[in-house]
Motif scaffolding. Sequence first.
Motif, mmCIF file in Angstrom:
data_model
loop_
_atom_site.group_PDB
_atom_site.id
_atom_site.type_symbol
_atom_site.label_atom_id
_atom_site.label_comp_id
_atom_site.label_asym_id
_atom_site.label_seq_id
_atom_site.Cartn_x
_atom_site.Cartn_y
_atom_site.Cartn_z
ATOM 1 N N CYS A 19 0.901 -1.251 -0.061
ATOM 2 C CA CYS A 19 -0.030 -0.252 -0.053
ATOM 3 C C CYS A 19 0.866 1.282 -0.044
ATOM 4 C CB CYS A 19 -1.110 -0.045 1.298
ATOM 5 S SG CYS A 19 -1.721 1.566 1.439
ATOM 6 N N PRO A 20 0.918 2.172 -0.925
ATOM 7 C CA PRO A 20 1.608 3.365 -1.060
ATOM 8 C C PRO A 20 1.438 4.247 0.034
ATOM 9 C CG PRO A 20 0.361 3.261 -2.866
ATOM 10 C CD PRO A 20 -0.172 1.834 -1.937
ATOM 11 N N PHE A 21 0.208 4.322 0.784
ATOM 12 C CA PHE A 21 0.188 5.024 1.732
ATOM 13 C C PHE A 21 0.796 4.651 3.245
ATOM 14 C CE2 PHE A 21 -2.340 6.612 5.851
ATOM 15 C CZ PHE A 21 -2.412 8.011 5.622
ATOM 16 N N LEU A 22 0.786 3.215 3.362
ATOM 17 C CA LEU A 22 1.611 2.594 4.337
ATOM 18 C C LEU A 22 2.875 2.622 4.189
ATOM 19 C CD1 LEU A 22 1.504 0.785 6.801
ATOM 20 C CD2 LEU A 22 1.301 -1.134 5.190
ATOM 21 N N LEU A 23 3.316 2.535 2.922
ATOM 22 C CA LEU A 23 4.648 2.678 2.660
ATOM 23 C C LEU A 23 5.304 3.995 2.877
ATOM 24 C CD1 LEU A 23 7.246 1.202 1.307
ATOM 25 C CD2 LEU A 23 6.627 1.924 -0.663
ATOM 26 N N LEU A 24 4.731 4.990 2.751
ATOM 27 C CA LEU A 24 5.038 6.194 2.846
ATOM 28 C C LEU A 24 4.871 6.830 4.267
ATOM 29 C CD1 LEU A 24 3.857 8.180 -0.400
ATOM 30 C CD2 LEU A 24 6.086 7.459 0.256
ATOM 31 N N THR A 25 3.835 6.346 5.023
ATOM 32 C CA THR A 25 3.763 7.088 6.407
ATOM 33 C C THR A 25 3.850 6.139 7.444
ATOM 34 O OG1 THR A 25 1.173 6.415 6.302
ATOM 35 C CG2 THR A 25 1.619 8.643 5.222
ATOM 36 N N GLY A 26 3.604 4.769 7.286
ATOM 37 C CA GLY A 26 3.721 3.812 8.208
ATOM 38 C C GLY A 26 2.226 3.641 8.907
ATOM 39 N N LEU A 27 1.371 4.314 8.383
ATOM 40 C CA LEU A 27 -0.013 4.395 8.840
ATOM 41 C C LEU A 27 -0.839 3.659 7.903
ATOM 42 C CD1 LEU A 27 -0.583 8.126 9.974
ATOM 43 C CD2 LEU A 27 -0.018 6.140 11.410
ATOM 44 N N GLN A 28 -1.952 2.813 8.461
ATOM 45 C CA GLN A 28 -2.856 2.024 7.624
ATOM 46 C C GLN A 28 -3.882 2.736 7.042
ATOM 47 O OE1 GLN A 28 -4.106 -1.756 9.139
ATOM 48 N NE2 GLN A 28 -1.971 -2.326 9.648
ATOM 49 N N CYS A 29 -4.059 2.674 5.718
ATOM 50 C CA CYS A 29 -5.161 3.474 5.110
ATOM 51 C C CYS A 29 -6.696 2.553 5.352
ATOM 52 C CB CYS A 29 -4.989 3.450 3.571
ATOM 53 S SG CYS A 29 -5.343 2.027 2.547
ATOM 54 N N PRO A 30 -7.695 3.015 5.038
ATOM 55 C CA PRO A 30 -8.785 2.187 5.263
ATOM 56 C C PRO A 30 -9.128 1.112 4.482
ATOM 57 C CG PRO A 30 -9.764 4.481 4.570
ATOM 58 C CD PRO A 30 -7.952 4.323 4.403
ATOM 59 N N GLY A 31 -8.192 0.883 3.226
ATOM 60 C CA GLY A 31 -8.246 -0.551 2.455
ATOM 61 C C GLY A 31 -7.100 -1.496 2.918
#
Length: 118
Positions: free
Chosen positions: A23-35
């Motif tokens: 997940c790009p959001f997880l990769l960039l922020t370390g946080l989980q997106c809704p998906g």
Amino acid sequence: MAVGAVAYVGAVDPNQPGHYPTCPFLLLTGLQCPGCGSLRTLHALAHGDVGTALGLNVLTVAMVPVLAFFWARWAVARARGVPTRRKAGDPRAIWGLFAVVVVFWVVRNLPFGTFLAA
């Protein structure tokens, strides 16, 4: 296409590294997106493991029957030759769904919401 996609996810295990991108959001922020966890959730559901699926992404599990209902309604309308709706629907329902997704997104990344993060 949806059945084919679910069949593919059911056959190719997302728990094994190298099959799907991160997940790009997880990769960039370390946080989980809704998906985050949705592929693993669909894999678990395809194998009948509802408990694991709920532990991975409860929002995805909740949305599968909703999406299936709307897809079936659309498919029946198309098969009967009835025009399908073009309007998105009641704005309150759309904003309500948006609010649920945002709250889920925020809570799963807070310390007390770790049970929502897989």
